[in-house]
Scaffold this motif. Structure first.
Motif: not given
Lengths: 298, 237
Positions: A43-44, A50-51, A59-61, A119-120
């Motif tokens: 989760v971290c 997210l940060v 996008p997170v990728w 959500g991401l």
């Protein structure tokens, strides 16, 4: 066709479970640490994604090249500063230490990020899908499944065919003798922990993109990861993949009949495996013996 | 007389409250074989493990090749040329024979013992190189354990009870191998239960009795009876 669809969706979901579980399997297999903070560390990873993705506006990728090395470093630091020290005080100390870490992470996340589900940003990939006959396959789930396969086979190759892998397996067999023949055990453990936490963070990113997460999601993740490891057989990476897939298929197929019983069915399956084959489906005789011995002590 | 390769001075070693070694001193000359004998529990294994770095002494010093290595961890001692064949072989059971040997080279002092040279000395391992160590016979396992130590390219080889549980013929072969190693210039410390064999194979002899040195002399200058007396703590005291 509904059933074929359920099995395929279940397999893809199982890939995600295997991705979550492989770090747990690795740390337990090599260092005999049951890391109760594994889910929280995943989760971290999601929060870190997210940060980074909001800060960079991508996008997170695209944040993975930053996120995974950071997670690797955090894993190494945790091993050197916390787990390694705890290991010197018997088998119970690491359980208490990782449990404490889990509680700390959950509370710190609640203070820092509130309990709101997040959500991401998965970009275009998050919603895209393709059709296979009459079955719709989500690219995101397929990516999670492929990532799990890539991580597990990559790890298996490293363990089987490199000098680092030989040292890891030798240390896992007998840490005292490993030290005696000249292996520096602490750096070996630190890299293993680094890899485990990096895979957890990767799993966290997929979880955060597929669904939502909040500071307490880690506990649920831990239970699923733990079940995948036990069903597959402790210490067997391929077993972990099979364990994850068996869980995913059970969940989706039972969910097809009645959604309310889907997760219950997974837990019942876990109990059934634990009763019939306590060593898991794919365990070596040696590992099964160790599990029995541990049971006899407990 | 050349200066000693290994010097041990006044070593005290404890397991918790139990003292296993009391002021043990000994020296090992370069190129010589030293037999370390004594009854069960006399401290032979403890002494070897302390030399290898597995057990820090409470006091005393271990000097190797002119350097104090008392506080050095095992991997540093291996890099300097000290390798141990532990009691009970202690192979990595899930690794193949060859992988066990490769692991032994992790902190190697030299590459004097590449795999092909090891296989030339131990042809029986070459045949089983891809087999898991846990599935090998006792003699094969002992050969792998010695090969694992050799892979570190040691100048000082410590051998702990290598004949334990092996058939006499295999023991004979292992000792032939050791004498081959000696001709190649290795320095050996051998813990051996069989007094006759130990005295045949070695130049010097150290006998421990309840954690103390009871006798230390060249093999040629002592009789078997004197060693037996020191072994059981009879006579001279």
């Amino acid at each position: 066709m509904t059933w074929v669809n359920a099995v395929i969706q279940g397999m893809l979901l199982g890939g995600l479970y295997a991705l979550i579980a492989c770090g747990l399997s690795l740390t337990f297999g090599v260092m005999r640490i049951v890391n109760l903070a594994h889910g929280d560390l995943a989760v971290c990873g999601a929060y870190l994604g997210l940060v980074l993705s909001s800060a960079l506006g991508v996008p997170v990728w695209y944040t993975l090249p930053l996120l995974l090395p950071a997670a690797f470093a955090i894993g190494m630091a945790l091993q050197v500063l916390l787990f390694g020290r705890a290991l010197r005080h018997g088998v119970l100390a690491p359980v208490l230490v990782t449990f404490g870490l889990s509680v700390m992470i959950e509370n710190l996340l609640q203070v820092a990020a509130t309990s709101d589900p997040r959500g991401l940003n998965g970009g275009a990939l998050a919603l895209a899908s393709f059709r296979l006959g009459s079955i719709t396959v989500s690219w995101l789930f397929l990516a999670a499944f492929l990532a799990a396969c890539a991580v597990l086979s990559g790890l298996q190759l490293l363990l089987s065919h490199t000098s680092w892998g030989r040292k890891v397996r030798a240390t896992s067999d007998d840490p005292d003798t490993a030290r005696l023949v000249g292996i520096k055990v602490r750096p070996v453990f630190a890299t293993v922990a680094g890899i485990a936490i990096a895979t957890a963070a990767l799993a966290g990113v997929f979880i955060g993109t597929i669904g939502t997460f909040d500071p307490l999601t880690g506990t649920t993740i831990l239970i699923f990861a733990f079940e995948a490891v036990v069903i597959g057989g402790i210490g067997s990476l391929w077993g972990t993949l099979v364990g994850g897939v068996v869980m995913g298929v059970t969940q989706v197929v039972v969910g097809e009949v009645n959604q309310a019983y889907a997760v219950l069915a997974v837990n019942l399956l876990f109990l059934a495996v634990l009763t019939v084959r306590p060593g898991g489906l794919f365990t070596s005789a040696q590992a099964a013996g160790e599990v029995r011995d541990a049971g006899a002590l407990g | 007389m050349s200066h000693p390769l290994l010097e041990i001075a006044d070593l005290d070693v404890f397991y918790g409250d139990f003292q296993a070694l009391f002021g043990v001193s000994m020296s090992v000359t370069r190129g010589c074989a030293t037999a370390l004998v004594g009854a069960n529990g006399a401290g032979k294994t403890t002494l070897l493990r302390t030399i290898a770095g597995a057990r820090p002494p409470a006091s005393g010093a271990v000097r190797y090749d002119g350097t104090d290595v008392t506080a050095a961890p095992p991997h540093q001692r291996i890099s300097r040329g000290i390798a141990l064949v532990p009691e009970g072989r202690k192979l990595f059971g899930s690794l193949t024979a060859e992988e066990n040997i490769q692991v032994g080279a992790a902190a190697a002092a030299s590459d004097a013992w590449p795999l092909d040279r090891i296989y030339a000395v131990f042809p029986e391992i070459a045949k089983r190189r891809r087999q898991r160590a846990s599935t090998l016979s006792g003699g094969e396992q002992q050969a792998v354990a010695i090969a694992r130590a050799l892979a570190a390219g040691p100048s000082l080889l410590l051998l702990d009870e290598i004949s334990l549980g092996l058939a006499p013929l295999l023991v004979e072969r292992l000792y032939e191998t050791l004498s081959g190693l000696r001709s190649a210039g290795a320095t050996l410390v051998i813990v051996e239960q069989d007094l006759r064999r130990a005295m045949d194979a070695c130049d010097d002899l150290v006998c421990l009795l309840e954690g103390r040195v009871a006798l230390a002399a060249p093999v040629a200058s002592v009789s078997r009876d004197e060693v037996v007396a020191a072994y059981f703590g009879e006579g001279t005291s």
